[in-house]
Design an enzyme around this catalytic site. Sequence first.
Site: not given
Length: 590
Positions: A385-387, A322, A2
């Site tokens: 995700d979210e890299a 992350h 998210h």
Amino acid sequence: MHPGAATVPSLRDTSPDQGRTAVPGVPARPADGATPAGISPHPPAVADLAHAAARSADRLLTPPAPVRLGDVVPAPERVHPDPAADFTLPPDAVVRVSPDPAARDVAEQLADLLRPATGHRLPVTELADAGTDGHLVLTLSGPTPTPARSTPAPTAGDGPAGDEGYRLTVAPDEVRIVAVGAAGLFHGVQTLRQLLPAAIESRTPVTGRWTVPGGTIVDRPRFAYRGAMLDVARHFFAVPDVLRVIDHLARYKLNHLHLHLTDDQGWRIAVDSWPRLADVGGATEVGDGPGGFYTRADYRRIVRHAARRHVTVVPEIDLPGHTNAALVAYPELAPNRIAPSPYTGTEVGFSYVDHTDERTYAFVADVLGEVAALTPGPWLHIGGDEAFKVKGAAYTGFVERAQRIVAGTGKTVVGWHQIAPAGHVDGRVVQWWGTHPDDPETADAVRRGARLILSPGNHAYLDMKYAPDTPIGHDWAGLIDVRRAYDWDPGTHLTGVPAESVLGVEAPLWTESVTTLAEIEFMLLPRLPALAELGWSPRSTHDWADFRERLAGHGPRWATAGIAFHPSPEIPWPTTPSRPVPTPRPADAP
């Protein structure tokens, strides 16, 4: 996951009794010697005593409605009641089982489940040695054809389909569960558990008749993969808490636990070849808590507990983003070779390993290799995700190399849907967490051979608030009450993705604002059974009005078992728990 989640106030008690939890609708268990929540330390007034007595009398005079054969969550494929065939468990009941070690283990778990409340001995014997049938019978059988789902009622020749299917028959002299595999027997046991009165969840003997409604259930899952995810990286949860979550999954026939083991805030699994990952990277969590990590023995204990309940553990090592906790432990993996400060906030997208350095890929191979060796299941999740700072060809190149490393361990790669543009490897699984059903990149990955696990953020994310006044959780994907969790169809949810490409569903619980086991349970229940029904039950059975009535009967079961839950106003609960939550049962209990 998210985007840009902000810090959310915790439900942790800020009184001197640190670490206790105040969950709405579930009073906190008091400290030793303390007065239970909601009970005055002073003698109650006479009027209060009178009201309490009246409430107790009302409960005694209004017994709960008897369980019906169809009152099962998730809904069985086919139910054929026979009111003349009710079975009452006698004090001398015996559990009889096929002579197979895996089946015997399920039978032992059934006996362990029933003994505390019934007070019965319930010895377990093999069918070959029993001489006669009767009482509780668990039988393994060869595969038999299952009739079309349109068939209105089962006949004597009908049988379960697949290792997870089962047939449960209740007659006046016995309850018989027949399945092809031990997993099917176990799922049948969970159905039998729900067909007994709610008091069966008591850990102490209860006086009463243990009656099961008569008839036949033939059942099997719609999707092969049915799971939940627990984020142990943002806040660390000890082994007993994880084991209890596994028990909640097993109760509703969910068969996968995805553990989000690494993130910016903490690294939660020991890796022998890179020991500082746990020792240094595991020492932090959101809000400056003490953190923690699982030793290899801890992780094996989790896997073993899950396997007995036919739940597969799916470990996630999130890459290439992350990764702040890993970079704190090993700064040589950072792009600038400088150790960042430990991170205990909740922002995302700022960290990444150096995708241009061969040391990074040696690290990835070592970590994934060790985790794969500890994990008997087929899946290895690489996040992805979210890299935000590794873009374009650099990102897809990293993912493609990581996918090949996973394949080299003998596992099947799983990644969040951001990995969709990367090149395909055989068996690849993409986990979709979007909020809009039009996703051309994911649909293209499916056309190239990928299978999907669906976790839509606006339906399946169990860290979302139930309502605006829910004291923990987020709302970036919207508010998710029980009906919203239930009202969608995994088979038709994504544009351009056929049902046969959907491997299953998963309900993630991120823990930026979740700090205790009671808070985990509060966010899981009652939404987890809704997602379980979408994954298990045939589409033709999905009906909100019927589901909410069936789910209502589980409130007393959870209260009896000491399980915290959100008393959602959408559900017509028969009673509202008003007593402190009992001490949870030992995590290794069935």
